[in-house]
Design a protein around this motif. Structure first.
Motif, PDB file in Angstrom:
ATOM      1  N   ILE A 180       1.003  -1.082  -0.029  1.00 14.31           N
ATOM      2  CA  ILE A 180      -0.089  -0.025  -0.078  1.00 14.31           C
ATOM      3  C   ILE A 180       0.996   1.353   0.273  1.00 14.31           C
ATOM      4  N   TYR A 183       3.220   1.451   2.989  1.00 17.21           N
ATOM      5  CA  TYR A 183       4.294   0.235   2.798  1.00 17.21           C
ATOM      6  C   TYR A 183       4.286   0.037   1.101  1.00 17.21           C
ATOM      7  N   LEU A 187       4.045  -4.989   2.911  1.00 18.87           N
ATOM      8  CA  LEU A 187       3.877  -5.134   4.480  1.00 18.87           C
ATOM      9  C   LEU A 187       4.593  -6.359   4.763  1.00 18.87           C
ATOM     10  N   ARG A 216      -9.357   0.851   9.305  1.00 20.05           N
ATOM     11  CA  ARG A 216      -8.837   1.499   7.725  1.00 20.05           C
ATOM     12  C   ARG A 216      -8.404   0.261   6.843  1.00 20.05           C
ATOM     13  N   GLY A 217      -8.967   0.096   5.723  1.00 21.30           N
ATOM     14  CA  GLY A 217      -8.640  -0.774   4.751  1.00 21.30           C
ATOM     15  C   GLY A 217      -9.402  -0.897   3.613  1.00 21.30           C
ATOM     16  N   SER A 218      -9.200  -1.620   2.571  1.00 24.59           N
ATOM     17  CA  SER A 218      -9.815  -1.727   1.420  1.00 24.59           C
ATOM     18  C   SER A 218     -11.181  -2.493   1.338  1.00 24.59           C
ATOM     19  N   THR A 220     -11.966  -5.231   0.549  1.00 22.26           N
ATOM     20  CA  THR A 220     -11.682  -6.470  -0.268  1.00 22.26           C
ATOM     21  C   THR A 220     -13.030  -7.410  -0.020  1.00 22.26           C
ATOM     22  N   ARG A 224     -17.227  -5.733   5.421  1.00 16.91           N
ATOM     23  CA  ARG A 224     -16.846  -4.748   6.236  1.00 16.91           C
ATOM     24  C   ARG A 224     -17.953  -3.494   6.120  1.00 16.91           C
ATOM     25  N   GLU A 262      -4.646   6.497   4.097  1.00 23.63           N
ATOM     26  CA  GLU A 262      -4.027   5.337   4.738  1.00 23.63           C
ATOM     27  C   GLU A 262      -3.413   5.576   6.141  1.00 23.63           C
ATOM     28  N   VAL A 263      -3.619   4.753   7.238  1.00 19.47           N
ATOM     29  CA  VAL A 263      -3.225   5.127   8.521  1.00 19.47           C
ATOM     30  C   VAL A 263      -2.378   3.908   8.964  1.00 19.47           C
ATOM     31  N   LEU A 265      -0.009   1.280  10.835  1.00 13.42           N
ATOM     32  CA  LEU A 265      -0.466   0.261  11.924  1.00 13.42           C
ATOM     33  C   LEU A 265      -0.295   1.191  13.202  1.00 13.42           C
ATOM     34  N   GLY A 279     -10.140 -10.656   4.461  1.00 16.92           N
ATOM     35  CA  GLY A 279     -10.170 -10.257   3.088  1.00 16.92           C
ATOM     36  C   GLY A 279     -10.396 -11.186   2.142  1.00 16.92           C
ATOM     37  N   SER A 283      -6.651 -11.870   6.557  1.00 14.65           N
ATOM     38  CA  SER A 283      -6.013 -10.377   6.338  1.00 14.65           C
ATOM     39  C   SER A 283      -4.919 -10.578   7.475  1.00 14.65           C
ATOM     40  N   ARG A 285      -3.514  -8.472   8.697  1.00 11.44           N
ATOM     41  CA  ARG A 285      -3.741  -6.990   9.825  1.00 11.44           C
ATOM     42  C   ARG A 285      -3.829  -7.731  11.161  1.00 11.44           C
TER      43      ARG A 285
HETATM   44  N1  UDP Z   1      -3.429  -1.297   6.016  1.00  9.86           N
HETATM   45  C1  UDP Z   1      -2.736  -0.116   6.845  1.00  9.86           C
HETATM   46  N2  UDP Z   1      -3.375   1.091   6.821  1.00  9.86           N
HETATM   47  C2  UDP Z   1      -4.385   1.428   6.013  1.00  9.86           C
HETATM   48  C3  UDP Z   1      -4.653   0.370   5.221  1.00  9.86           C
HETATM   49  C4  UDP Z   1      -4.433  -0.833   5.022  1.00  9.86           C
HETATM   50  O1  UDP Z   1      -1.931  -0.666   7.573  1.00  9.86           O
HETATM   51  O2  UDP Z   1      -4.871   2.487   6.227  1.00  9.86           O
HETATM   52  C5  UDP Z   1      -2.715  -2.462   6.014  1.00  9.86           C
HETATM   53  C6  UDP Z   1      -3.595  -3.607   6.687  1.00  9.86           C
HETATM   54  O3  UDP Z   1      -3.459  -3.780   7.808  1.00  9.86           O
HETATM   55  C7  UDP Z   1      -3.450  -4.747   5.966  1.00  9.86           C
HETATM   56  C8  UDP Z   1      -2.985  -4.406   4.674  1.00  9.86           C
HETATM   57  O4  UDP Z   1      -2.636  -2.907   4.484  1.00  9.86           O
HETATM   58  O5  UDP Z   1      -2.720  -5.722   6.672  1.00  9.86           O
HETATM   59  C9  UDP Z   1      -4.032  -4.499   3.494  1.00  9.86           C
HETATM   60  O6  UDP Z   1      -5.261  -4.104   3.759  1.00  9.86           O
HETATM   61  P1  UDP Z   1      -6.511  -4.266   3.233  1.00  9.86           P
HETATM   62  O7  UDP Z   1      -7.730  -3.841   3.824  1.00  9.86           O
HETATM   63  O8  UDP Z   1      -6.427  -3.530   1.752  1.00  9.86           O
HETATM   64  O9  UDP Z   1      -6.548  -5.607   2.614  1.00  9.86           O
HETATM   65  P2  UDP Z   1      -6.948  -7.061   3.402  1.00  9.86           P
HETATM   66  O10 UDP Z   1      -7.060  -6.661   5.031  1.00  9.86           O
HETATM   67  O11 UDP Z   1      -8.006  -7.557   2.751  1.00  9.86           O
HETATM   68  O12 UDP Z   1      -5.696  -7.934   3.213  1.00  9.86           O
END
Ligand code: UDP
Length: 395
Positions: A180, A183, A187, A216-218, A220, A224, A262-263, A265, A279, A283, A285
């Motif tokens: 992202i 990162y 990640l 925060r996240g997309s 997927t 959500r 994005e924020v 972690l 996801g 995930s 996360r």
């Molecule tokens: N992520 C993050 N900050 C954000 C958005 C995403 O740190 O603002 C990290 C999130 O923790 C995850 C990764 O990026 O590990 C991908 O997140 P996303 O929601 O896009 O995909 P998914 O959770 O479905 O893998």
């Protein structure tokens, strides 16, 4: 006092004086508690109490808190793994061999950074492993359905109980995780994240954290959506928004509003309640959220990685059923806001478990244990496949 449950130093109570609570149960069975008052939270408190009563802390210093997953995954192969089974599985992933303590891999890897993330661990331990070979799936999705495929040994990073895949620790413990903006190289580096998240959690102790749920996240998965919509209705309760991912085309992909920034972690640690959703598969996360020492809300229990089964609902995290509505989420949030001592206790348990039992050495240990036990199931002695290339160094 309507209940009082103490375990060693900890008492879950509804009294201002924890000392009273501890004295009251001193000399009694630790798990004994009294309920003199019923309120709307009695049922949920009861779940927490039973979860703590049933929980046996894993005190192992090696990775054996997670061994049950290896035993379970390999039990499907108790009749042995034949060369024919490996051959049949070859199209489902990348072939690896360890022969004479050297590491070999098929030349093509669908996601080179993911292979590199895995090789970081394999390369280190090759001198301690017997000759072996296995098929490693680097896709997000597991490959061997219990209902649609014949039994084949394929290693995958996450799965549901519908799959025979053998779980291995995801590449993203080292590299190859989602890239992202924050990162850009993906990640990864769990070792570094552990330290930076610990620092952030020390800076944002429980009292300092904002009493708000955060995500925060997309998008997927649509699972959500209810949390995002609840946030739009009640921003003082939830701060949740969709970010862009590589597939983003228009605001429709962020539920009809522009994508949020994005924020990092580490900045999640400013909030008391953190949400995790599946996801495409599990995930990455989840493990990070625990290290904020915030209370993790884990939605759905279908998808898991190797370390999930050791985490217990209501002990390490608040379980949220898959497909929970806004109202159901709000109910759980109201519960924890009204039961701050319980929330804090679960947050601390989650943090402690991940901090103690998901260290880099646990990941290495899991890989080693997995490959040793897996190799014993091979019905033959593998010989070098000339089509493979040697992996001579790793990052
Ligand atoms: N992520 C993050 N900050 C954000 C958005 C995403 O740190 O603002 C990290 C999130 O923790 C995850 C990764 O990026 O590990 C991908 O997140 P996303 O929601 O896009 O995909 P998914 O959770 O479905 O893998």
């Amino acid at each position: 006092l309507w209940f009082c449950l103490c375990r060693s130093e900890f008492c879950i109570r509804n009294s201002d004086d924890s000392q009273d609570c501890r004295q009251q149960v001193a000399g009694e069975e630790l798990s004994k508690y009294s309920r003199e008052k019923n309120d709307e939270w009695t049922v949920l408190r009861g779940k927490v109490l039973s979860a703590f009563e049933d929980y046996k802390e894993c005190s192992a210093k090696n990775c054996s808190c997670h061994s049950g997953v290896i035993v379970n995954d390999l039990s499907n192969f108790k009749n042995g793994i034949t060369p024919q089974m490996i051959k049949a599985a070859e199209s489902k992933g990348t072939k690896y061999q360890i022969i004479n303590h050297r590491l070999y891999r098929a030349k093509a890897c669908m996601f080179p950074a993911r292979c590199a993330g895995v090789e970081h661990f394999l390369f280190k331990m090759k001198s301690k492993l017997p000759d072996t070979e296995f098929i490693l799936n680097t896709r997000d999705w597991p490959q061997i359905s219990r209902y649609h495929n014949q039994l084949q040994p394929v290693f995958s990073f996450s799965k549901t109980h519908e799959y025979y895949d053998i779980l291995y620790p995801a590449w993203s413990f080292w590299e190859g995780g989602p890239a992202i903006k924050l990162y850009p190289t993906g990640l990864g580096r769990w070792d570094r994240h552990r330290e930076s998240l610990k620092e952030a959690s020390d800076a944002w102790d429980w009292e300092k954290k904002s009493d708000v749920a955060f995500f925060r996240g997309s998008r997927t998965t649509e699972e959500r959506d209810p949390l995002i919509l609840l946030s739009r209705e009640e921003p003082s309760l939830v701060d949740a928004a969709y970010t862009k991912n590589q597939a983003w085309k228009s605001n429709a992909d962020t539920l009809n509003v522009p994508p949020a920034a994005e924020v990092a972690l580490e900045d999640h640690c400013r909030f008391k309640y953190l949400f995790n959703f599946r996801g495409v598969a599990a995930s990455f996360r989840l493990k990070h959220l625990f290290l904020c020492k915030s209370l993790v809300f884990h939605v759905g229990e279908e998808w898991f990685e190797f370390f999930y089964p050791a985490l217990k609902p209501w002990v390490h995290y608040v379980p949220v059923k898959s497909g929970a509505t806004k109202e159901e989420i709000k109910h759980l949030l109201t519960f924890v806001k009204n039961n701050d001592d319980i929330a804090r206790k679960i947050a601390e348990e989650g943090y402690t478990f991940i901090w103690n039992h998901l260290q880099m050495k646990d990941v290495t240990c899991y890989w080693r244990k997995l490959l040793r036990r897996y190799s014993k199931l091979l019905t033959y002695k593998p010989s070098l496949d000339e089509k493979l290339m040697e992996v001579k160094h790793t990052n």
